[in-house]
Design a protein around this motif. Structure first.
Motif, PDB file in Angstrom:
ATOM      1  N   GLU A   1      32.378 -25.708  92.889  1.00 41.93           N
ATOM      2  CA  GLU A   1      32.306 -25.385  91.462  1.00 41.93           C
ATOM      3  C   GLU A   1      32.729 -23.948  91.151  1.00 41.93           C
ATOM      4  O   GLU A   1      32.826 -23.572  89.980  1.00 41.93           O
ATOM      5  CB  GLU A   1      30.907 -25.645  90.904  1.00 41.93           C
ATOM      6  N   ASP A   2      32.977 -23.148  92.191  1.00 40.71           N
ATOM      7  CA  ASP A   2      33.518 -21.805  91.972  1.00 40.71           C
ATOM      8  C   ASP A   2      35.033 -21.827  91.816  1.00 40.71           C
ATOM      9  O   ASP A   2      35.644 -20.790  91.532  1.00 40.71           O
ATOM     10  CB  ASP A   2      33.160 -20.893  93.149  1.00 40.71           C
ATOM     11  N   THR A   3      35.636 -22.976  92.006  1.00 47.68           N
ATOM     12  CA  THR A   3      37.085 -23.102  91.862  1.00 47.68           C
ATOM     13  C   THR A   3      37.516 -22.758  90.445  1.00 47.68           C
ATOM     14  O   THR A   3      37.020 -23.333  89.479  1.00 47.68           O
ATOM     15  CB  THR A   3      37.526 -24.530  92.208  1.00 47.68           C
ATOM     16  N   ALA A   4      38.422 -21.782  90.333  1.00 45.74           N
ATOM     17  CA  ALA A   4      38.874 -21.321  89.022  1.00 45.74           C
ATOM     18  C   ALA A   4      39.932 -20.247  89.211  1.00 45.74           C
ATOM     19  O   ALA A   4      40.112 -19.733  90.319  1.00 45.74           O
ATOM     20  CB  ALA A   4      37.709 -20.743  88.216  1.00 45.74           C
ATOM     21  N   ALA A   5      40.589 -19.896  88.121  1.00 47.37           N
ATOM     22  CA  ALA A   5      41.402 -18.696  88.092  1.00 47.37           C
ATOM     23  C   ALA A   5      40.476 -17.543  87.724  1.00 47.37           C
ATOM     24  O   ALA A   5      39.710 -17.654  86.752  1.00 47.37           O
ATOM     25  CB  ALA A   5      42.515 -18.830  87.066  1.00 47.37           C
ATOM     26  N   TYR A   6      40.520 -16.478  88.497  1.00 47.89           N
ATOM     27  CA  TYR A   6      39.640 -15.325  88.281  1.00 47.89           C
ATOM     28  C   TYR A   6      40.452 -14.186  87.672  1.00 47.89           C
ATOM     29  O   TYR A   6      41.546 -13.863  88.167  1.00 47.89           O
ATOM     30  CB  TYR A   6      39.010 -14.894  89.600  1.00 47.89           C
ATOM     31  N   TYR A   7      39.872 -13.584  86.638  1.00 48.72           N
ATOM     32  CA  TYR A   7      40.551 -12.542  85.886  1.00 48.72           C
ATOM     33  C   TYR A   7      39.749 -11.251  85.903  1.00 48.72           C
ATOM     34  O   TYR A   7      38.533 -11.257  85.656  1.00 48.72           O
ATOM     35  CB  TYR A   7      40.753 -12.973  84.438  1.00 48.72           C
ATOM     36  N   CYS A   8      40.439 -10.164  86.144  1.00 51.00           N
ATOM     37  CA  CYS A   8      39.873  -8.840  86.010  1.00 51.00           C
ATOM     38  C   CYS A   8      39.909  -8.462  84.536  1.00 51.00           C
ATOM     39  O   CYS A   8      40.875  -8.786  83.832  1.00 51.00           O
ATOM     40  CB  CYS A   8      40.719  -7.882  86.849  1.00 51.00           C
ATOM     41  N   ALA A   9      38.869  -7.771  84.053  1.00 52.06           N
ATOM     42  CA  ALA A   9      38.767  -7.444  82.638  1.00 52.06           C
ATOM     43  C   ALA A   9      38.343  -5.994  82.441  1.00 52.06           C
ATOM     44  O   ALA A   9      37.443  -5.511  83.128  1.00 52.06           O
ATOM     45  CB  ALA A   9      37.767  -8.367  81.959  1.00 52.06           C
ATOM     46  N   LEU A  10      38.973  -5.340  81.480  1.00 49.06           N
ATOM     47  CA  LEU A  10      38.622  -3.972  81.106  1.00 49.06           C
ATOM     48  C   LEU A  10      37.876  -4.016  79.777  1.00 49.06           C
ATOM     49  O   LEU A  10      38.411  -4.513  78.790  1.00 49.06           O
ATOM     50  CB  LEU A  10      39.883  -3.125  80.965  1.00 49.06           C
ATOM     51  N   GLY A  11      36.662  -3.499  79.767  1.00 48.77           N
ATOM     52  CA  GLY A  11      35.865  -3.507  78.557  1.00 48.77           C
ATOM     53  C   GLY A  11      34.850  -4.626  78.569  1.00 48.77           C
ATOM     54  O   GLY A  11      35.136  -5.730  79.040  1.00 48.77           O
ATOM     55  N   CYS A  12      33.663  -4.351  78.068  1.00 50.89           N
ATOM     56  CA  CYS A  12      32.645  -5.390  77.980  1.00 50.89           C
ATOM     57  C   CYS A  12      31.630  -5.013  76.913  1.00 50.89           C
ATOM     58  O   CYS A  12      31.516  -3.845  76.523  1.00 50.89           O
ATOM     59  CB  CYS A  12      31.947  -5.605  79.309  1.00 50.89           C
ATOM     60  N   GLY A  13      30.888  -5.985  76.430  1.00 49.78           N
ATOM     61  CA  GLY A  13      29.860  -5.752  75.440  1.00 49.78           C
ATOM     62  C   GLY A  13      28.617  -5.147  76.064  1.00 49.78           C
ATOM     63  O   GLY A  13      28.457  -5.141  77.275  1.00 49.78           O
ATOM     64  N   SER A  14      27.729  -4.648  75.218  1.00 49.67           N
ATOM     65  CA  SER A  14      26.490  -4.051  75.715  1.00 49.67           C
ATOM     66  C   SER A  14      25.420  -5.111  75.904  1.00 49.67           C
ATOM     67  O   SER A  14      25.492  -6.193  75.309  1.00 49.67           O
ATOM     68  CB  SER A  14      25.993  -2.986  74.735  1.00 49.67           C
ATOM     69  N   GLY A  15      24.450  -4.808  76.746  1.00 51.81           N
ATOM     70  CA  GLY A  15      23.326  -5.699  76.977  1.00 51.81           C
ATOM     71  C   GLY A  15      23.768  -7.094  77.384  1.00 51.81           C
ATOM     72  O   GLY A  15      24.641  -7.273  78.220  1.00 51.81           O
ATOM     73  N   SER A  16      23.162  -8.094  76.758  1.00 58.99           N
ATOM     74  CA  SER A  16      23.446  -9.485  77.091  1.00 58.99           C
ATOM     75  C   SER A  16      24.808  -9.954  76.588  1.00 58.99           C
ATOM     76  O   SER A  16      25.213 -11.086  76.859  1.00 58.99           O
ATOM     77  CB  SER A  16      22.350 -10.389  76.525  1.00 58.99           C
ATOM     78  N   SER A  17      25.508  -9.119  75.861  1.00 65.35           N
ATOM     79  CA  SER A  17      26.842  -9.482  75.364  1.00 65.35           C
ATOM     80  C   SER A  17      27.927  -9.212  76.379  1.00 65.35           C
ATOM     81  O   SER A  17      29.110  -9.376  76.063  1.00 65.35           O
ATOM     82  CB  SER A  17      27.147  -8.710  74.073  1.00 65.35           C
ATOM     83  N   TRP A  18      27.570  -8.806  77.581  1.00 66.66           N
ATOM     84  CA  TRP A  18      28.563  -8.398  78.559  1.00 66.66           C
ATOM     85  C   TRP A  18      29.548  -9.513  78.879  1.00 66.66           C
ATOM     86  O   TRP A  18      30.700  -9.224  79.224  1.00 66.66           O
ATOM     87  CB  TRP A  18      27.899  -7.937  79.861  1.00 66.66           C
ATOM     88  N   SER A  19      29.149 -10.741  78.753  1.00 64.54           N
ATOM     89  CA  SER A  19      30.014 -11.843  79.152  1.00 64.54           C
ATOM     90  C   SER A  19      30.876 -12.399  78.014  1.00 64.54           C
ATOM     91  O   SER A  19      31.608 -13.369  78.203  1.00 64.54           O
ATOM     92  CB  SER A  19      29.157 -12.977  79.726  1.00 64.54           C
ATOM     93  N   ARG A  20      30.797 -11.802  76.866  1.00 63.80           N
ATOM     94  CA  ARG A  20      31.597 -12.288  75.741  1.00 63.80           C
ATOM     95  C   ARG A  20      33.032 -11.834  75.863  1.00 63.80           C
ATOM     96  O   ARG A  20      33.315 -10.646  76.039  1.00 63.80           O
ATOM     97  CB  ARG A  20      30.982 -11.814  74.424  1.00 63.80           C
ATOM     98  N   ARG A  21      33.951 -12.784  75.730  1.00 57.11           N
ATOM     99  CA  ARG A  21      35.372 -12.495  75.899  1.00 57.11           C
ATOM    100  C   ARG A  21      35.899 -11.556  74.820  1.00 57.11           C
ATOM    101  O   ARG A  21      36.846 -10.801  75.065  1.00 57.11           O
ATOM    102  CB  ARG A  21      36.171 -13.794  75.878  1.00 57.11           C
ATOM    103  N   ASP A  22      35.333 -11.577  73.632  1.00 59.19           N
ATOM    104  CA  ASP A  22      35.909 -10.783  72.544  1.00 59.19           C
ATOM    105  C   ASP A  22      35.708  -9.287  72.719  1.00 59.19           C
ATOM    106  O   ASP A  22      36.301  -8.503  71.969  1.00 59.19           O
ATOM    107  CB  ASP A  22      35.375 -11.255  71.191  1.00 59.19           C
TER     108      ASP A  22
END
Length: 124
Positions: free
Chosen positions: A88-109
């Motif tokens: 289930e870890d099978t996927a395309a993995y992307y590096c990302a610059l920038g993230c939201g604060s607190g629990s919003s860290w995983s939001r793509r926007d």
């Protein structure tokens, strides 16, 4: 111009390990929040892990906590060590610059820049 270039994706058996790398150019890595996201076929891109300024604060999605470790070095490279891999870890993995604060860290926007992605395939 800031660029993110991932590498390290591969095909492995379940239970195996991989280390993904993201080379960052044009920006001082230590001064920003960086993360890894992944996208499986037919699914939305989801946050996997994030590391904040200074490297002291890290967060992981529940499904990888205890198996994956995010880190970075002084050479402007971000890493994702992945152990005990599951199909289930099978996927395309992307590096990302920038993230939201607190629990919003995983939001793509909140992501300001994406890498091109690297494929991880885990077979059972």
């Amino acid at each position: 111009q800031v660029q993110l270039v991932e590498s390290g994706g591969d095909s492995v058996q379940a239970g195996g390990s991989l280390r993904l790398s993201c080379a960052v150019s044009g920006y001082t890595l230590s001064a920003y929040c960086m993360g890894w996201f992944r996208q499986a076929p037919g699914k939305e891109r989801e946050g996997v892990a994030v590391i904040r300024t200074g490297g002291e604060l890290r967060a992981y999605t529940d499904s990888v906590a205890g198996r994956f470790t995010i880190s970075r070095d002084n050479a402007n490279t971000l890493y994702l060590q992945m152990n005990s891999l599951k199909p289930e870890d099978t996927a395309a993995y992307y590096c990302a610059l920038g993230c939201g604060s607190g629990s919003s860290w995983s939001r793509r926007d909140y992501v300001q820049l994406w890498g091109q992605g690297t494929q991880v395939t885990v077979s059972s």
